[in-house]
Scaffold this active site. Sequence first.
Site, PDB file in Angstrom:
ATOM      1  N   LEU A 503       0.819  -1.214   0.000  1.00  9.36           N
ATOM      2  CA  LEU A 503       0.000   0.000   0.000  1.00  9.36           C
ATOM      3  C   LEU A 503       0.852   1.261   0.000  1.00  9.36           C
ATOM      4  O   LEU A 503       0.401   2.321  -0.440  1.00  9.36           O
ATOM      5  CB  LEU A 503      -0.913   0.011   1.234  1.00  9.36           C
ATOM      6  CG  LEU A 503      -1.921  -1.133   1.353  1.00  9.36           C
ATOM      7  CD1 LEU A 503      -2.617  -1.073   2.703  1.00  9.36           C
ATOM      8  CD2 LEU A 503      -2.933  -1.064   0.229  1.00  9.36           C
ATOM      9  N   GLY A 504       2.065   1.181   0.526  1.00  7.12           N
ATOM     10  CA  GLY A 504       2.932   2.356   0.598  1.00  7.12           C
ATOM     11  C   GLY A 504       4.166   2.029   1.397  1.00  7.12           C
ATOM     12  O   GLY A 504       4.327   0.928   1.943  1.00  7.12           O
ATOM     13  N   GLY A 506       7.481   4.003   3.970  1.00  7.42           N
ATOM     14  CA  GLY A 506       7.957   5.198   4.673  1.00  7.42           C
ATOM     15  C   GLY A 506       9.374   5.002   5.131  1.00  7.42           C
ATOM     16  O   GLY A 506      10.090   4.111   4.657  1.00  7.42           O
ATOM     17  N   GLY A 507       9.797   5.831   6.065  1.00  8.53           N
ATOM     18  CA  GLY A 507      11.178   5.825   6.502  1.00  8.53           C
ATOM     19  C   GLY A 507      11.595   4.568   7.229  1.00  8.53           C
ATOM     20  O   GLY A 507      12.767   4.235   7.278  1.00  8.53           O
ATOM     21  N   PHE A 508      10.622   3.828   7.839  1.00  7.52           N
ATOM     22  CA  PHE A 508      10.993   2.671   8.653  1.00  7.52           C
ATOM     23  C   PHE A 508      10.411   1.366   8.134  1.00  7.52           C
ATOM     24  O   PHE A 508      10.398   0.376   8.832  1.00  7.52           O
ATOM     25  CB  PHE A 508      10.549   2.898  10.102  1.00  7.52           C
ATOM     26  CG  PHE A 508      11.129   4.147  10.675  1.00  7.52           C
ATOM     27  CD1 PHE A 508      12.499   4.307  10.743  1.00  7.52           C
ATOM     28  CD2 PHE A 508      10.311   5.166  11.095  1.00  7.52           C
ATOM     29  CE1 PHE A 508      13.043   5.465  11.259  1.00  7.52           C
ATOM     30  CE2 PHE A 508      10.844   6.326  11.611  1.00  7.52           C
ATOM     31  CZ  PHE A 508      12.210   6.482  11.688  1.00  7.52           C
ATOM     32  N   GLY A 509       9.873   1.372   6.918  1.00  3.72           N
ATOM     33  CA  GLY A 509       9.372   0.122   6.391  1.00  3.72           C
ATOM     34  C   GLY A 509       8.255   0.305   5.386  1.00  3.72           C
ATOM     35  O   GLY A 509       8.000   1.410   4.913  1.00  3.72           O
ATOM     36  N   LYS A 525       2.043  -3.310   8.721  1.00  3.90           N
ATOM     37  CA  LYS A 525       3.221  -2.446   8.669  1.00  3.90           C
ATOM     38  C   LYS A 525       4.439  -3.276   9.014  1.00  3.90           C
ATOM     39  O   LYS A 525       4.555  -3.815  10.122  1.00  3.90           O
ATOM     40  CB  LYS A 525       3.063  -1.278   9.643  1.00  3.90           C
ATOM     41  CG  LYS A 525       4.210  -0.291   9.607  1.00  3.90           C
ATOM     42  CD  LYS A 525       3.921   0.891  10.531  1.00  3.90           C
ATOM     43  CE  LYS A 525       5.047   1.909  10.493  1.00  3.90           C
ATOM     44  NZ  LYS A 525       4.766   3.061  11.374  1.00  3.90           N
ATOM     45  N   ASP A 622       4.576  13.804  14.780  1.00  2.90           N
ATOM     46  CA  ASP A 622       4.762  13.634  13.333  1.00  2.90           C
ATOM     47  C   ASP A 622       3.422  13.714  12.602  1.00  2.90           C
ATOM     48  O   ASP A 622       3.107  12.884  11.752  1.00  2.90           O
ATOM     49  CB  ASP A 622       5.461  12.308  13.034  1.00  2.90           C
ATOM     50  CG  ASP A 622       6.069  12.282  11.624  1.00  2.90           C
ATOM     51  OD1 ASP A 622       6.307  13.374  11.067  1.00  2.90           O
ATOM     52  OD2 ASP A 622       6.296  11.180  11.091  1.00  2.90           O
TER      53      ASP A 622
END
Length: 813
Positions: A503-504, A506-509, A525, A622
């Site tokens: 699905l997408g 980011g910085g950590f996975g 995630k 964040d």
Amino acid sequence: MACLPVFISLLFLISSCKGDDQLTQANRLISPGDVLISKGRVFALGFFSPTASNQSFFLGIWYHNISESERTYVWVANRDNPITTPSFATLAISNSSNLVLSDSGNHTLWTTNVTATGGDGAYAALLDSGNLVLRLPNGTTIWQSFDHPTDTLLMGMRFLVSYKAQVAMRCIAWKGPDDPSTGDFSISGDPSSNLQIFLWNGTRPYIRFIGFGPSSMWSSVFSFSTSLIYETSVSTDDEFYIIYTTSDGSPYKRLQLDYTGTLKFLAWNDSASSWTVVVQRPSPTIVCDPYASCGPFGYCDATAAIPRCQCLDGFEPDGSNSSSRGCRRKQQLRCRGRDDRFVTMAGMKVPDKFLHVRNRSFDECAAECSRNCSCTAYAYANLTGADQARCLLWSGELADTGRANIGENLYLRLADSTVNKKKSDILKIELPVITSLLILMCICLAWICKSRGIHRSKEIQKKHRLQHLKDSSELENDNLELPFICLEDIVTATNNFSDHNMLGKGGFGKVYKGVLEGGKEVAVKRLSKGSQQGVEEFRNEVVLIAKLQHRNLVRLISYCIHEDEKLLIYEYLPNKSLDTFLFDAKRKSVLDWTTRFMIIKGIARGLLYLHQDSRLTIIHRDLKASNILLDTNMSPKISDFGMARIFEGNKQQENTTRVVGTYGYMSPEYALEGSFSVKSDTYSFGVLLLELVSGLKISSPHLIMDFQNLITFAWSLWKDGNAMDLVDSSIRESCLLHEVLRCIQIALSCVQDDPTARPLMSSIVFMLENETAALPTPKEPAYLTAMVYGTKDTRENKERSVNNVSITALEGR
């Protein structure tokens, strides 16, 4: 003598007041035909008879513009002392500056009964709000009808529930449809607590409304037709009051307690020339709405398709008598150390007859109940800070409990065997099986010896999983109450982490869509292996989100740790994140202004819950468009709590040398000094609010010429009176001008350089939901530019999410 009737008629004509809005000591109001009419011709004050017989007359206020056939009375002066024919009555201002209603025999039927000095020249005026006021010549109001309601609350009327811990106002229904005298039903505060309001049938509770807490303000809004209705509850050390207001130019609205005991919010329908019921209590669709309808330990579930009585967790219907109602414990409490546990029931209307304990933290509230064997439940709300927290304790039976779409957590005391009944039942079934297996294991001793390595590996894996989580003090003090899922099930659900399911990232996975056994869709995630920051993020998300329950926060379903794999399983939200709509030229049309405004208010409510209303004070750190997920109804849910921090006790601010977050959304004091508080999230919310209004990213140099970022662009337009030029072109023609302009001003107030100048989220929610609320005037905000430089050593302390660029210095212009 024949001239006498003519003389009296002329005297009445000269001295009476016909159609004016004021009554002075020089004139008077005479029954039956004299009236006062407010300046805007909205309300009238005069004499009326509710029946066709005209045998009894009353002094009252009614809507002037509504036809006589639908005449609606909102206030009655002499409800229990009518004017009887053939007598006539006079309303006048006495020498003592009181309004006095007297009959032809000069008997006083009603008076304001106030004591005032300097009263020469006092006058009465009927306002367009429906309020009859008695004022001194200097304009000081010494009495008003709004302080003495009968059966109706009007918009703008302050209903004082309690004053200095004593019941203040009481709203009392008519005795019958044509009888204004005092009826059986009334509304007033709880004599024993300033947290509740009761609708009474005589002296018996009929409907109970639970309030909030000390030194708090709560505002809610609901729409009807083309107008909005605002309900504001304010509780201070001395008083608790409620005000209803509505948007300007909307139809007449009122709150009425009728003679049947039904509390109705009514709105005037011009086309039908009648009153429309907006909402009412008791609700005709909720049969268990009246007080304690479900008996002890039962609750009225208003969220069910057909509202009905249910038993609290750990209880079952009381079948000892077929005519009885209520529930009984499945397992009696033992009160022996760890034999009792507390379970959480979310979204509850808390029970009646509680003990209110002030100035307790959540842990102190829980301990207060836990150490007292007679304490059956507790509830906690951190409304405006730890010093004003609300701790409620119950002993004995729990009555008048309910479940609704909006409620709070109720922590219920049960015997441990009740909490773990399913586990116990499983053990009873499996015990013989386990015994048989042990016999087989003895026979297969050689195989067991070979399997020792496997068992040792599993033990190491278990210790490895617990090691990450035990670093959190939260887990040392509380049970996580979150199921663990094995890696094999996740691999199957995500088709072995297929790119097609992604699905997408980011910085950590990365985040994958998965389908668990049974067809349940989830979002998985997967943290990057070997990331030390990922370990801390994982710990934070498991600990925090497992304890948070709010409709504007994403829901964590489960988690998994297997060697280097760390996975979080969330509810699946098909519309993904806000940025996929807001910054996509083809998809942003889905976000009309109504949807955007709903998203803005939802994010604000979610932050308010994190900062103030949850059992913990949590700073997200964040907040940005990509961390706002959207459900099927486009309702927002705040996600990604990996960088969040908990504030305990009275702590209001904290410092760190490890700055995390996303450039552009970080507040100046956090980015420059590492200092963060709830006002850091307020800054991020202001940036996000500007993005939602404009459709632009915080840093859009190719779209905003001559400006460093969106904040400076918005400020320049706002100070020059051109704020509408900021609005996204896709919604500019259809948006509501006053709502958009309020949002821009609120956003600029949130991004102030000084944290103390930024409003709290409670104030922001109130300003967003109440059009009449005053807005702060913002000053020019500072803005920051990133300078990427420095050695490897200097880059290790300041990190930002999404990519590996390090912010080592930020300077204001």
